[in-house]
Design an enzyme around this catalytic site. Sequence first.
Site, PDB file in Angstrom:
ATOM      1  N   SER A  20       0.829  -1.216   0.000  1.00  0.00           N
ATOM      2  CA  SER A  20       0.000   0.000   0.000  1.00  0.00           C
ATOM      3  C   SER A  20       0.861   1.263   0.000  1.00  0.00           C
ATOM      4  CB  SER A  20      -0.936  -0.001   1.209  1.00  0.00           C
ATOM      5  OG  SER A  20      -0.199  -0.148   2.411  1.00  0.00           O
ATOM      6  N   ASN A  37      -1.991  -2.480  13.062  1.00  0.00           N
ATOM      7  CA  ASN A  37      -3.456  -2.374  13.011  1.00  0.00           C
ATOM      8  C   ASN A  37      -3.984  -1.144  13.751  1.00  0.00           C
ATOM      9  OD1 ASN A  37      -3.122  -4.749  11.706  1.00  0.00           O
ATOM     10  ND2 ASN A  37      -4.091  -6.043  13.245  1.00  0.00           N
ATOM     11  N   THR A  52     -40.675  25.946 -10.417  1.00  0.00           N
ATOM     12  CA  THR A  52     -40.972  24.585  -9.947  1.00  0.00           C
ATOM     13  C   THR A  52     -41.217  23.815 -11.233  1.00  0.00           C
ATOM     14  OG1 THR A  52     -43.342  25.005  -9.782  1.00  0.00           O
ATOM     15  CG2 THR A  52     -42.055  25.381  -7.782  1.00  0.00           C
ATOM     16  N   HIS A  53     -40.810  22.573 -11.259  1.00  0.00           N
ATOM     17  CA  HIS A  53     -40.914  21.746 -12.476  1.00  0.00           C
ATOM     18  C   HIS A  53     -40.186  22.405 -13.657  1.00  0.00           C
ATOM     19  CE1 HIS A  53     -44.137  19.660 -10.257  1.00  0.00           C
ATOM     20  NE2 HIS A  53     -44.525  20.889  -9.946  1.00  0.00           N
ATOM     21  N   SER A  69     -14.177  25.350 -27.962  1.00  0.00           N
ATOM     22  CA  SER A  69     -14.322  24.115 -28.715  1.00  0.00           C
ATOM     23  C   SER A  69     -13.243  24.079 -29.784  1.00  0.00           C
ATOM     24  CB  SER A  69     -15.708  24.081 -29.354  1.00  0.00           C
ATOM     25  OG  SER A  69     -15.700  23.211 -30.462  1.00  0.00           O
ATOM     26  N   LYS A  88     -17.916  28.864 -29.355  1.00  0.00           N
ATOM     27  CA  LYS A  88     -18.279  28.232 -28.086  1.00  0.00           C
ATOM     28  C   LYS A  88     -17.486  28.712 -26.870  1.00  0.00           C
ATOM     29  CE  LYS A  88     -20.681  25.063 -27.446  1.00  0.00           C
ATOM     30  NZ  LYS A  88     -20.894  23.694 -27.833  1.00  0.00           N
ATOM     31  N   ASN A 133     -17.648  26.967 -23.179  1.00  0.00           N
ATOM     32  CA  ASN A 133     -18.326  25.914 -22.427  1.00  0.00           C
ATOM     33  C   ASN A 133     -18.024  25.987 -20.927  1.00  0.00           C
ATOM     34  OD1 ASN A 133     -19.258  24.857 -24.878  1.00  0.00           O
ATOM     35  ND2 ASN A 133     -17.385  23.657 -25.139  1.00  0.00           N
ATOM     36  N   GLU A 151     -19.564  21.577 -15.184  1.00  0.00           N
ATOM     37  CA  GLU A 151     -19.925  20.271 -15.761  1.00  0.00           C
ATOM     38  C   GLU A 151     -19.089  19.156 -15.137  1.00  0.00           C
ATOM     39  OE1 GLU A 151     -20.142  20.169 -20.149  1.00  0.00           O
ATOM     40  OE2 GLU A 151     -20.256  22.338 -20.030  1.00  0.00           O
ATOM     41  N   TYR A 192      -9.240  -6.852  12.766  1.00  0.00           N
ATOM     42  CA  TYR A 192      -8.633  -6.307  11.548  1.00  0.00           C
ATOM     43  C   TYR A 192      -8.546  -7.385  10.471  1.00  0.00           C
ATOM     44  CZ  TYR A 192      -5.370  -4.355   8.218  1.00  0.00           C
ATOM     45  OH  TYR A 192      -4.800  -3.913   7.058  1.00  0.00           O
ATOM     46  N   GLN A 227      -7.201  -2.405   4.047  1.00  0.00           N
ATOM     47  CA  GLN A 227      -6.231  -1.610   3.307  1.00  0.00           C
ATOM     48  C   GLN A 227      -6.902  -0.916   2.112  1.00  0.00           C
ATOM     49  OE1 GLN A 227      -2.050  -2.913   3.019  1.00  0.00           O
ATOM     50  NE2 GLN A 227      -2.449  -3.083   0.838  1.00  0.00           N
ATOM     51  N   LYS A 248      -8.343   3.141   1.845  1.00  0.00           N
ATOM     52  CA  LYS A 248      -7.639   4.420   1.709  1.00  0.00           C
ATOM     53  C   LYS A 248      -7.821   5.149   0.392  1.00  0.00           C
ATOM     54  CE  LYS A 248      -4.409   2.726   4.917  1.00  0.00           C
ATOM     55  NZ  LYS A 248      -5.214   1.494   4.835  1.00  0.00           N
TER      56      LYS A 248
HETATM   57  N1  ARG Z   1      -1.095  -1.335   5.193  1.00  0.00           N
HETATM   58  C1  ARG Z   1      -2.016  -1.843   6.142  1.00  0.00           C
HETATM   59  C2  ARG Z   1      -3.387  -1.175   5.960  1.00  0.00           C
HETATM   60  O1  ARG Z   1      -3.454  -0.234   5.259  1.00  0.00           O
HETATM   61  C3  ARG Z   1      -1.528  -1.590   7.518  1.00  0.00           C
HETATM   62  C4  ARG Z   1      -2.008  -2.580   8.518  1.00  0.00           C
HETATM   63  C5  ARG Z   1      -1.454  -3.914   8.190  1.00  0.00           C
HETATM   64  N2  ARG Z   1      -1.740  -4.871   9.176  1.00  0.00           N
HETATM   65  C6  ARG Z   1      -1.606  -6.161   8.975  1.00  0.00           C
HETATM   66  N3  ARG Z   1      -1.895  -6.944   9.954  1.00  0.00           N
HETATM   67  N4  ARG Z   1      -1.201  -6.642   7.837  1.00  0.00           N
HETATM   68  O2  ARG Z   1      -4.387  -1.586   6.498  1.00  0.00           O
END
Ligand code: ARG
Length: 473
Positions: free
Chosen positions: A38, A125, A170-171, A292, A298, A300, A305, A332, A337, A340
Amino acid sequence: MSNQTPNSAQDQFANKAQAWSARFSEPVSDLVKRYTASVNFDKRMARFDIQGSLAHAEMLAAVGVITDEDRAAIERGMSQILREVEEGSFTWSLDLEDVHLNIEKRLVELVGDAGKRLHTGRSRNDQVATDIRLWLRNEIDIAIGLLQQLRHGLASVALEHAATIMPGFTHLQVAQPVTFGHHLLAYAEMFGRDAERLADCRKRVNRLPLGAAALAGTSFPIDRERVARSLGFESVCRNSLDAVSDRDFAIEFCASAALIMTHISRLSEELVLWMSPRVGFIDLADRFCTGSSIMPQKKNPDVPELARGKTGRVNGHLIALLTLMKGQPLAYNKDNQEDKEGLFDAADTIRDTLTIFVDMIPGIRVKPEAMRAAALQGYATATDLADYLVKKGLPFRDAHETVAHAVRVCEERGCDLADLTLAELQQFHPAIESDIHEVLTLEGSVAARKHIGGTAPDRVREEAQRILAESQG
Ligand code: ARG
């Protein structure tokens, strides 16, 4: 305890690719390494990871689990690491999986055994849960600030256009005249609720998981409250299993972010519509638009948007997080992971979007003549005529029918109610008197709605002032 023990035990952690290598007989394949790592995305939490580690080390020293020398060495190492991260000279390694192990390994390189003692009474964790909360708390504070700035911008344009009349719909049919200021302040209300929601979410973000360790807590005599205080958390998570596995706070944040984007998207939809040459109520500054490649005429409204479009991705992150959590047993699991990237992207998207809107809104060029012309079409003051008759003693339903007749006649003639002479109006009902024309004007219509929450210019000015004061930096 000494900081440096130049023996082979020290080198075990520093030299082995993975922290747990001793337990395994073969390394993972490159693909599995990439699949499970990660670091490429969680390295953005480095600053908070270091902050959490420093608070943990300070507490370990305070309760006597590590020495003051160890703590000092950890602080020294961490300040160098922070410098390296900020300068961009820190070497991130996929072999070390995530931000936590990358930083810990570097710390051991820099300060030896003291660095190896940092992870006492802690697990990745509870560490990762702490990092995310610290990171998110900061993002929430930024988002609340931006929401208030946006409200400020909306209120200042509203103040300027407290008496600018436009058709209210409205509408998407002309309904009754409103003021442009009033219309903008509707969005200031939405963004005000968004800020409240984030502030509420922040309360649950602001609790400390550290101390839960892997899942069951730790046998070391830790002082969680001390760590909570030093990291600015309001309280500690009360159950170690919940502490490492809870991601409700991230879901709540994404839900708030999805609502922010929903409000931005509604506003965007209106900006696009208002800027269409067919409507022509406003113009946006060139820097928020593009041309454009084929049609030279144009201009835009790309920014609104795209903001409308980006609402979809934030909604998606909310659903992804809910789905991520729904089948997980305590405590956990590596699934977590996956929390994120979506969370980061939701925060980035609202931050960028709000920043752009803060800049764009005060610069809207308003075209009051076009708004007024549109309000004059579509019998926007028909309700005012009905209300007038009610004040003269007619039951509302009868008044409604009388006015419906008048509108039909106007439609046939191709004119507005206000274009009829007094004598013509009196043919619909004898109670109509010479004061009627004031009622039928757009100004008379909006001025009459002067209760709290009404569109009367005086009210709009008052509300705009209130919001301006409230959203002051
Ligand atoms: N990179 C892990 C996460 O984002 C950190 C925790 C990892 N813990 C484990 N027991 N492998 O969750």
